[in-house]
Design a protein around this motif. Structure first.
Motif, mmCIF file in Angstrom:
data_model
loop_
_atom_site.group_PDB
_atom_site.id
_atom_site.type_symbol
_atom_site.label_atom_id
_atom_site.label_comp_id
_atom_site.label_asym_id
_atom_site.label_seq_id
_atom_site.Cartn_x
_atom_site.Cartn_y
_atom_site.Cartn_z
ATOM 1 N N ALA A 195 7.618 -104.792 -106.977
ATOM 2 C CA ALA A 195 8.297 -104.526 -105.704
ATOM 3 C C ALA A 195 7.386 -104.823 -104.519
ATOM 4 C CB ALA A 195 8.776 -103.077 -105.658
ATOM 5 N N GLN A 196 6.101 -104.507 -104.656
ATOM 6 C CA GLN A 196 5.141 -104.784 -103.586
ATOM 7 C C GLN A 196 4.919 -106.280 -103.407
ATOM 8 O OE1 GLN A 196 2.748 -102.627 -101.529
ATOM 9 N NE2 GLN A 196 4.634 -101.440 -101.729
ATOM 10 N N MET A 197 4.973 -107.012 -104.492
ATOM 11 C CA MET A 197 4.751 -108.453 -104.418
ATOM 12 C C MET A 197 5.969 -109.213 -103.906
ATOM 13 S SD MET A 197 2.515 -109.276 -107.873
ATOM 14 C CE MET A 197 2.604 -111.047 -107.612
ATOM 15 N N TYR A 198 7.167 -108.826 -104.388
ATOM 16 C CA TYR A 198 8.351 -109.640 -104.139
ATOM 17 C C TYR A 198 9.441 -108.963 -103.316
ATOM 18 C CZ TYR A 198 6.148 -112.588 -107.631
ATOM 19 O OH TYR A 198 5.255 -113.384 -108.308
ATOM 20 N N GLY A 199 9.239 -107.730 -102.912
ATOM 21 C CA GLY A 199 10.196 -107.079 -102.039
ATOM 22 C C GLY A 199 11.246 -106.231 -102.750
ATOM 23 N N VAL A 200 12.054 -105.569 -101.955
ATOM 24 C CA VAL A 200 13.021 -104.589 -102.467
ATOM 25 C C VAL A 200 14.098 -105.187 -103.375
ATOM 26 C CG1 VAL A 200 14.796 -102.909 -101.808
ATOM 27 C CG2 VAL A 200 12.624 -102.986 -100.564
ATOM 28 N N PRO A 201 14.805 -106.247 -102.977
ATOM 29 C CA PRO A 201 15.883 -106.764 -103.845
ATOM 30 C C PRO A 201 15.397 -107.141 -105.248
ATOM 31 C CG PRO A 201 16.062 -107.694 -101.653
ATOM 32 C CD PRO A 201 14.749 -106.998 -101.704
ATOM 33 N N TRP A 202 14.296 -107.887 -105.306
ATOM 34 C CA TRP A 202 13.766 -108.282 -106.617
ATOM 35 C C TRP A 202 13.226 -107.067 -107.364
ATOM 36 C CZ3 TRP A 202 14.444 -112.594 -109.305
ATOM 37 C CH2 TRP A 202 13.655 -112.804 -110.445
ATOM 38 N N GLY A 203 12.645 -106.147 -106.632
ATOM 39 C CA GLY A 203 12.135 -104.926 -107.246
ATOM 40 C C GLY A 203 13.242 -104.095 -107.863
ATOM 41 N N ILE A 204 14.385 -104.010 -107.174
ATOM 42 C CA ILE A 204 15.538 -103.279 -107.703
ATOM 43 C C ILE A 204 16.041 -103.939 -108.978
ATOM 44 C CG2 ILE A 204 17.963 -102.694 -107.281
ATOM 45 C CD1 ILE A 204 17.243 -102.246 -104.352
ATOM 46 N N LEU A 205 16.154 -105.260 -108.941
ATOM 47 C CA LEU A 205 16.628 -105.995 -110.117
ATOM 48 C C LEU A 205 15.702 -105.756 -111.312
ATOM 49 C CD1 LEU A 205 18.538 -108.040 -111.437
ATOM 50 C CD2 LEU A 205 17.083 -109.870 -110.521
ATOM 51 N N THR A 206 14.402 -105.805 -111.064
ATOM 52 C CA THR A 206 13.421 -105.560 -112.129
ATOM 53 C C THR A 206 13.549 -104.138 -112.667
ATOM 54 O OG1 THR A 206 11.901 -107.101 -111.041
ATOM 55 C CG2 THR A 206 10.968 -105.656 -112.725
ATOM 56 N N GLY A 207 13.730 -103.168 -111.756
ATOM 57 C CA GLY A 207 13.898 -101.786 -112.169
ATOM 58 C C GLY A 207 15.157 -101.570 -112.987
ATOM 59 N N LYS B 155 4.645 -104.579 -96.270
ATOM 60 C CA LYS B 155 4.075 -105.271 -95.115
ATOM 61 C C LYS B 155 2.884 -104.520 -94.500
ATOM 62 C CE LYS B 155 6.955 -108.674 -95.289
ATOM 63 N NZ LYS B 155 7.917 -108.938 -94.215
ATOM 64 N N ILE B 156 2.627 -103.312 -94.974
ATOM 65 C CA ILE B 156 1.458 -102.570 -94.493
ATOM 66 C C ILE B 156 0.197 -103.296 -94.940
ATOM 67 C CG2 ILE B 156 0.178 -100.392 -94.645
ATOM 68 C CD1 ILE B 156 2.822 -98.954 -95.026
ATOM 69 N N ARG B 157 -0.724 -103.507 -94.026
ATOM 70 C CA ARG B 157 -1.908 -104.317 -94.312
ATOM 71 C C ARG B 157 -2.815 -103.694 -95.362
ATOM 72 N NH1 ARG B 157 -1.957 -109.677 -93.121
ATOM 73 N NH2 ARG B 157 -0.913 -110.034 -91.124
ATOM 74 N N ASN B 158 -3.003 -102.370 -95.282
ATOM 75 C CA ASN B 158 -3.858 -101.691 -96.261
ATOM 76 C C ASN B 158 -3.088 -101.600 -97.575
ATOM 77 O OD1 ASN B 158 -5.081 -99.543 -97.871
ATOM 78 N ND2 ASN B 158 -6.309 -99.098 -96.047
ATOM 79 N N ARG B 159 -3.524 -102.369 -98.575
ATOM 80 C CA ARG B 159 -2.751 -102.481 -99.809
ATOM 81 C C ARG B 159 -2.673 -101.160 -100.567
ATOM 82 N NH1 ARG B 159 1.318 -104.241 -100.223
ATOM 83 N NH2 ARG B 159 0.447 -105.796 -98.793
ATOM 84 N N ALA B 160 -3.746 -100.402 -100.593
ATOM 85 C CA ALA B 160 -3.744 -99.126 -101.306
ATOM 86 C C ALA B 160 -2.746 -98.159 -100.675
ATOM 87 C CB ALA B 160 -5.145 -98.514 -101.320
ATOM 88 N N VAL B 161 -2.723 -98.119 -99.347
ATOM 89 C CA VAL B 161 -1.793 -97.244 -98.625
ATOM 90 C C VAL B 161 -0.356 -97.712 -98.845
ATOM 91 C CG1 VAL B 161 -1.027 -96.478 -96.344
ATOM 92 C CG2 VAL B 161 -3.474 -96.588 -96.872
ATOM 93 N N ALA B 162 -0.142 -99.021 -98.754
ATOM 94 C CA ALA B 162 1.203 -99.577 -98.941
ATOM 95 C C ALA B 162 1.744 -99.256 -100.326
ATOM 96 C CB ALA B 162 1.165 -101.088 -98.728
ATOM 97 N N ALA B 163 0.912 -99.455 -101.333
ATOM 98 C CA ALA B 163 1.355 -99.245 -102.716
ATOM 99 C C ALA B 163 1.592 -97.769 -103.022
ATOM 100 C CB ALA B 163 0.316 -99.814 -103.681
ATOM 101 N N LEU C 41 -3.942 -100.627 -109.008
ATOM 102 C CA LEU C 41 -3.491 -101.884 -109.597
ATOM 103 C C LEU C 41 -3.091 -102.906 -108.534
ATOM 104 C CD1 LEU C 41 -2.831 -103.476 -112.167
ATOM 105 C CD2 LEU C 41 -0.515 -102.540 -112.065
ATOM 106 N N CYS C 42 -2.342 -102.478 -107.528
ATOM 107 C CA CYS C 42 -1.901 -103.411 -106.489
ATOM 108 C C CYS C 42 -3.090 -103.973 -105.713
ATOM 109 C CB CYS C 42 -0.935 -102.720 -105.525
ATOM 110 S SG CYS C 42 0.693 -102.385 -106.254
#
Length: 222
Positions: free
Chosen positions: A48-60, A107-115, A187-188
């Motif tokens: 979801a972090q890599m490809y966004g919400v729609p693809w993340g939902i489909l994967t889930g 889109k948050i720059r700090n990857r740890a915070v975003a994830a 991981l992210c």
């Protein structure tokens, strides 16, 4: 490496779903029911972090369908088409599909915070799915062995389904939330650094490509 390449995207997402399935098999049974898995949702948060919400939902959703097949015995505890549909949706398909909303913070720059923030949002949404299933399908009409800290008012017949579902689902989802947030941050950060992923740059390139395509059409028409 072009992580936004369609082939890579499909293969990578499939591998993450498979990894989540494997991790879900390592469980710690919780006191009042349910179980805590060892970082099973982290790979889905990564997608979801890599490809966004729609693809993340489909994967889930794909992961949820696999979990539903693995947990078919749970359907033997309920009766009726409506109950089957509710269990399928709110314990599996929707419950794991909402993990895709972990991508809202990508889109948050700090990857740890975003994830980690995305993981928290996803886990809260998943909790509400299970909670809703608990008060509608699995509702307990009485709870004789409730822990002492729960007040008698909360154990009245009209509130027992809510109290039990809150304790049952919250009991395992809270530690699951913590593990998922920590695991996702780690991981992210590692994967984004390893592949030099910049989701903001990826979005910019996409917008530029669209703008160039529109400009070409305008020139052709002119």
């Amino acid at each position: 490496m072009k992580v936004n390449n369609k082939t890579f995207k499909l293969v990578f997402s499939a591998l993450m779903v498979a990894l989540s399935v494997v991790l879900s098999m390592f469980k710690i049974e919780f006191l009042y029911g349910g179980s805590i898995t060892i970082f099973s949702m982290v790979p889905l948060v990564l997608v979801a972090q890599m490809y966004g919400v729609p693809w993340g939902i489909l994967t889930g959703v794909v992961y949820g369908l696999i979990q539903m097949v693995m947990g078919l015995k749970n359907f033997s505890y309920v009766t009726g088409i409506e109950a089957y549909a509710m269990v399928a949706a709110f314990d599996y398909i929707v419950a794991f599909g909402v993990i895709g909303f972990a991508g809202v913070t990508r889109k948050i720059r700090n990857r740890a915070v975003a994830a980690s923030l995305g993981a928290v949002i996803a886990c809260i949404l998943r909790f509400f799915c299970h909670f809703f299933s608990g008060i509608t399908v699995w509702k307990a009409l009485e709870w004789n062995d409730a822990p002492a800290f729960i007040s008698e008012r909360m154990l009245q017949p009209d509130l027992v389904p809510y109290t039990y579902s809150l304790m049952y689902n919250g009991g395992y989802m809270f530690p699951e939330l913590i593990l998922t947030a920590i695991g996702s941050a780690i991981l992210c950060t590692i994967v984004f650094e390893a592949f030099k992923i910049d989701v903001n740059a990826m979005s910019t390139k996409k917008l530029k490509a669209t703008a160039d395509a529109n400009l070409s059409e305008e020139k052709t028409e002119g």
